[in-house]
Design an enzyme around this catalytic site. Structure first.
Site, PDB file in Angstrom:
ATOM      1  N   ASP A  15       0.972  -1.141  -0.038  1.00  0.00           N
ATOM      2  CA  ASP A  15      -0.037   0.069   0.000  1.00  0.00           C
ATOM      3  C   ASP A  15       0.915   1.196   0.082  1.00  0.00           C
ATOM      4  OD1 ASP A  15       0.992  -0.562   2.608  1.00  0.00           O
ATOM      5  OD2 ASP A  15      -0.701   0.423   3.405  1.00  0.00           O
ATOM      6  N   HIS A 248      10.284  -0.266   8.777  1.00  0.00           N
ATOM      7  CA  HIS A 248       9.155  -1.284   8.832  1.00  0.00           C
ATOM      8  C   HIS A 248       9.066  -2.401   7.773  1.00  0.00           C
ATOM      9  CE1 HIS A 248       7.292   0.787  12.300  1.00  0.00           C
ATOM     10  NE2 HIS A 248       7.148   1.947  11.606  1.00  0.00           N
TER      11      HIS A 248
END
Length: 322
Positions: A15, A248
């Site tokens: 995303d 991340h």
């Protein structure tokens, strides 16, 4: 313990998102790794924006792989909560990259996942760095794919290790909180999942000097990472006091190819939907004795509880600079 599985062919479910782009730059430069497809989901921004960003980056990096559009909302049609304050209004740090000329694959993302996994059983690892809705849709359409993948590496979850308990609520991590119904399905399937959650991703910081070195040494990819991460770094400075960014999504990629960098804990995992704990992930560790519960009769999955952050940062730098 650390789970190993050969991961040389990858489907990247994403995303984009600044850290998604950083992960894709890393993935596409790893020696011996073949990216088979990019599938997009809602998450950091609405699906239209994340898909546009995936097409933009695929074009920028010259990637000759399908880019397929997936889920626009959670399984329960929960109202998405986007985060332009984290990644910028365009999701890429508001640096105004050119509009892509590429177009999406005509197939839905779940169908692309199913087609590629069926075509090459045992070879493909799924790396998911957004909400896990596309993976849940693929399982619903073709549950047999759970036995055909090499592994599943997910950036998501927070289990309290090292004090990391949530980034969108006191207990919930963003990718799981966006669609905990999908997360619970994916974690309950009979494929080998490793969750690379905040327990390890918030232990690894790419500081400003590190990012500047990439800018100066890693050619176009390094300059792009520097440019798009300026907005992202300001968010980290304002909310965490960091002069840098968390790594991340790149850690989920790293796990797919270097599981030895991680320490994991096995046990069944559930994702909470609804209430004040919406999006929380809870593991019942292997060997824990307690009364019968909703964690029983589910497959054991791996949760990362430790990472060699220095070795990862060295690997990322060497790959990007090379």
């Amino acid at each position: 313990m650390s789970r190993t599985h050969p991961a040389r062919a990858i489907i990247f479910d994403t995303d984009p998102g600044v850290d998604d782009v950083m992960a894709l730059a890393f993935l596409t430069r790893l020696p011996g790794v073949e990216l088979r497809a990019i599938t997009t989901t809602f998450g950091n921004l609405a699906l239209e924006a994340t898909t546009r960003n995936a097409l933009t980056i695929a074009e920028r990096f010259g990637l000759d792989v399908p880019v397929a559009q997936g889920a626009a909302h959670a399984l329960q049609n929960d109202q998405p909560r986007f985060v332009p304050h984290v990644h910028g209004a365009d999701g890429l740090g508001d640096v105004h990259l050119p509009v892509p000329r590429r177009t999406v694959d005509p197939r839905p993302a779940a169908d692309v996942i199913i087609d590629l996994v069926r075509r090459d059983p045992g070879a493909i690892t799924l790396v998911g760095v957004g909400p896990f809705t596309n993976l849940a849709h693929a399982l619903h359409k073709a549950p047999e794919i759970a036995g055909l993948v090499a592994g599943v590496s997910l950036m998501g979850g927070a289990f309290g290790t090292h004090g990391h308990t949530g980034n969108v609520s006191p207990v919930a991590e963003a990718n799981v909180a966006a669609d905990p119904w999908a997360a619970d399905i994916v974690l309950g399937a009979s494929w080998p999942v490793t969750m690379i959650g905040l327990d390890v991703t918030q232990e690894v910081v790419m500081d400003e000097a590190y990012l500047a070195a990439l800018r100066d040494q890693a050619a176009d990819a390094g300059r792009l990472i520097w440019d798009i991460s300026r907005f992202y770094q300001r968010f980290h400075e304002q909310t965490r006091g960091l002069r840098g960014v968390f790594a991340h999504d790149s850690l989920a990629v790293a796990h797919a190819v270097r599981p030895d960098l991680f320490t994991t804990r096995s046990g069944s995992v559930r994702a909470v939907a609804g209430g004040i704990a919406h999006g929380q992930t809870i593991q019942k560790p292997r060997g824990l004795l307690c009364a019968p519960s909703s964690w029983d009769d589910r497959p054991e999955q791996a949760v990362a509880v430790g990472v060699d952050g220095g070795a990862f940062l060295d690997l990322y730098r060497r790959v990007l600079v090379a």
